[in-house]
Design an enzyme around this catalytic site. Structure first.
Site, short mmCIF file in Angstrom:
data_model
loop_
_atom_site.label_atom_id
_atom_site.label_comp_id
_atom_site.label_asym_id
_atom_site.label_seq_id
_atom_site.Cartn_x
_atom_site.Cartn_y
_atom_site.Cartn_z
N VAL A 11 -59.74 -31.79 -9.04
CA VAL A 11 -60.93 -31.14 -8.74
C VAL A 11 -62.20 -31.64 -9.47
O VAL A 11 -63.13 -31.91 -8.70
CB VAL A 11 -60.91 -29.62 -9.15
CG1 VAL A 11 -62.21 -28.87 -8.81
CG2 VAL A 11 -59.77 -28.90 -8.13
N THR A 121 -60.04 -22.50 -11.24
CA THR A 121 -59.67 -21.46 -10.58
C THR A 121 -59.29 -20.42 -11.81
O THR A 121 -58.30 -20.67 -12.62
CB THR A 121 -58.38 -21.34 -9.75
OG1 THR A 121 -58.81 -22.16 -8.62
CG2 THR A 121 -58.10 -20.01 -9.34
N LEU A 151 -61.08 -26.88 -2.07
CA LEU A 151 -60.68 -28.20 -1.42
C LEU A 151 -59.30 -28.20 -1.08
O LEU A 151 -58.49 -27.83 -1.79
CB LEU A 151 -61.03 -29.20 -2.40
CG LEU A 151 -62.38 -29.12 -3.34
CD1 LEU A 151 -62.48 -30.40 -4.31
CD2 LEU A 151 -63.39 -29.55 -2.17
N ASN A 209 -56.80 -17.97 -1.51
CA ASN A 209 -55.49 -18.66 -1.60
C ASN A 209 -54.18 -17.65 -1.28
O ASN A 209 -53.26 -17.99 -0.59
CB ASN A 209 -55.50 -19.30 -2.90
CG ASN A 209 -55.96 -20.70 -3.12
OD1 ASN A 209 -56.69 -21.13 -2.00
ND2 ASN A 209 -56.10 -21.52 -4.08
N CYS A 261 -52.13 -25.02 -6.32
CA CYS A 261 -52.83 -24.14 -6.13
C CYS A 261 -51.98 -22.76 -5.77
O CYS A 261 -52.09 -21.86 -6.32
CB CYS A 261 -54.15 -24.30 -5.16
SG CYS A 261 -55.21 -25.47 -5.66
N ARG A 329 -46.31 -31.45 -7.15
CA ARG A 329 -46.31 -30.16 -7.86
C ARG A 329 -45.70 -28.98 -7.04
O ARG A 329 -46.30 -28.73 -5.98
CB ARG A 329 -47.77 -29.67 -8.73
CG ARG A 329 -48.20 -30.34 -9.78
CD ARG A 329 -49.44 -30.19 -10.30
NE ARG A 329 -50.60 -30.64 -9.50
CZ ARG A 329 -51.92 -30.73 -9.72
NH1 ARG A 329 -52.24 -30.01 -10.63
NH2 ARG A 329 -52.68 -31.11 -8.71
#
Length: 436
Positions: A11, A121, A151, A209, A261, A329
């Site tokens: 980010v 976040t 993003l 999200n 995320c 991840r």
């Protein structure tokens, strides 16, 4: 405008580079000296399409620089973005130690008005905590703003340069004026900047999200039901996606969501609700379903081989959690590999960008191929975990020569069913008719 970005992860680096692209002077700060030296030398530390062009251009034109000197960056900047990790802590809640630690360091350096922007976040109430850190360490006026990022890895540069919307949480007129000026070049086509209070801004990111993760998970549940009742999930996806209230995006079934995320944000929101004695049941169901979905291909594989895959060798296409990134991840591929190894199978994998990262974790537990076809050599079956474009139109004749058996377990529904019938494959995809 003069800007500092604290943290050069995914980010932070995209944010700093894209802010420089519109004429701002941006100083990116990181405590990792070796990483900073590489970036100064022109090395982009992450794979993100289009980022390298902007990165090199803005360095060459003197708008983008890198340092480990936080004091210098704070002194030279009016707006300071904090783009730091908020990983799950021991209880699964977001760990704010990086954010609050940086806030404390910055608070001891400010000598004039600054806007401190939370780009990470963060849970509801974080802006208040950051404000409290500054209040405890300085009497200099500052404003703490919440500005969550939206993003998508793989298209992050486009998302930043042409955002659907910009969300900014602040009740300060002075901060609002500066943030409006900063983002004006990115919303020239009329896309909105939504100003709201800090807590609403913080929750907006988690809500977005979590909703998208829920949408993906719902379609995976529909796909699983399709396989039981004999329906076609692709037809259903088109049928419901044409409804404007639902929309076409995030309706593709597969083997679960991953990345940096969705998994942590869904978990963090559920835990945050628990701390306020609210049982967010739908999010808990989403997490449970997604965990099972990550290894659904292994379940199908075991059923095909009657529960015994010991000694079998499998090819795996795709390691990154999604195409156009090297991010692994929470990637479903890692869960698949773990299960295959547990059952005594061996694996040769290929991914256009993610292999280096997987090697750093798994070492020699699996084999890595130079290209997608080398991965097929003497494999009993092919498993597909990531929908890279390069996998969509392979040379099936070449595949026939390399695979021991014409068997494919496709977690991303890349191939046309009729074509696979014509080619004589056993083709097991997600939510579609099984081809024997």
């Amino acid at each position: 405008m003069k800007i500092a970005v604290i943290g050069t992860g995914y980010v932070g680096l995209v944010t700093g580079t894209c802010l420089a692209e519109t004429g701002n002077t941006v100083i990116c700060v990181d405590i990792n000296k070796a990483k900073v030296e590489k970036m100064i030398a022109g090395e982009v530390p992450i794979y993100e399409p289009g980022l390298d062009v902007l990165f090199h251009r803005n360095i060459a034109q003197g708008r983008l620089s890198f340092t480990t000197d936080l004091a210098f960056a704070v002194k030279e900047s009016q707006i300071i973005f904090m783009a730091l990790p908020t990983p799950p802590g021991g209880d699964g809640a977001a760990d704010l130690s990086y954010i609050l630690g940086a806030a404390k360091d910055i608070s001891k350096l400010v000598t004039e008005y600054k806007v401190i922007v939370n780009k990470s976040t963060v849970p509801v109430g974080t802006a208040d905590k950051v404000q409290a850190v500054f209040a405890a360490n300085t009497s200099v006026e500052i404003d703490v703003v919440s500005n969550p990022e939206f993003l998508r890895e793989g298209v992050a540069v486009d998302d930043f340069m042409k955002p659907d919307r910009v969300v900014i949480g602040t009740r300060s007129e002075k901060a609002q004026k500066l943030m409006t000026e900063l983002y004006a070049p990115y919303v020239r086509q009329g896309n909105p900047i939504f100003f709201m209070d800090e807590r609403s801004s913080e929750l907006t990111k988690y809500a977005a999200n979590s909703f998208l993760a829920t949408k993906i998970t719902f379609m995976n549940e529909i796909a699983n039901l399709c396989e039981i009742v004999g329906a076609d999930v692709d037809a259903i996806r088109k049928g419901i996606g044409s409804d404007d209230r639902i929309g076409k995006r995030f309706l593709f079934p597969g083997i679960g969501y991953g990345g940096s995320c969705f998994p942590k944000d869904v978990q963090a929101l559920a835990i945050a609700a628990d701390t306020h004695d609210y049982d967010f049941q739908i999010l808990k169901a989403v997490m449970n379903v997604n965990e099972k979905q990550k290894t659904v291909l292994v379940d199908k594989l075991l059923k095909y081989y009657k529960g015994d895959i010991k000694g079998k060798h499998f090819a795996l296409w795709g390691l990154a959690f999604k195409p156009e990134t090297d991010d692994i991840r929470e990637a479903p591929a890692l869960y698949i590999i773990d299960e295959l190894i547990k059952h005594g199978a061996t694996v040769t994998a290929f991914d256009p960008e993610g292999m280096h990262n997987v090697k750093s974790i798994l070492g020699d537990k699996i084999n890595f191929a130079e290209n997608q076809y080398d991965a097929l050599q003497n494999a009993d079956a092919l498993l597909i975990a990531t929908e890279w474009s390069v996998f969509r139109n392979p040379d099936f004749e070449k595949m026939d020569e390399l695979l021991t058996n014409k068997v494919i377990f496709d977690g991303r529904n890349l191939f046309d069913l009729q074509k696979m019938i014509d080619l004589g494959y056993y083709y097991n995809s997600v939510g579609r008719k099984l081809i024997n």
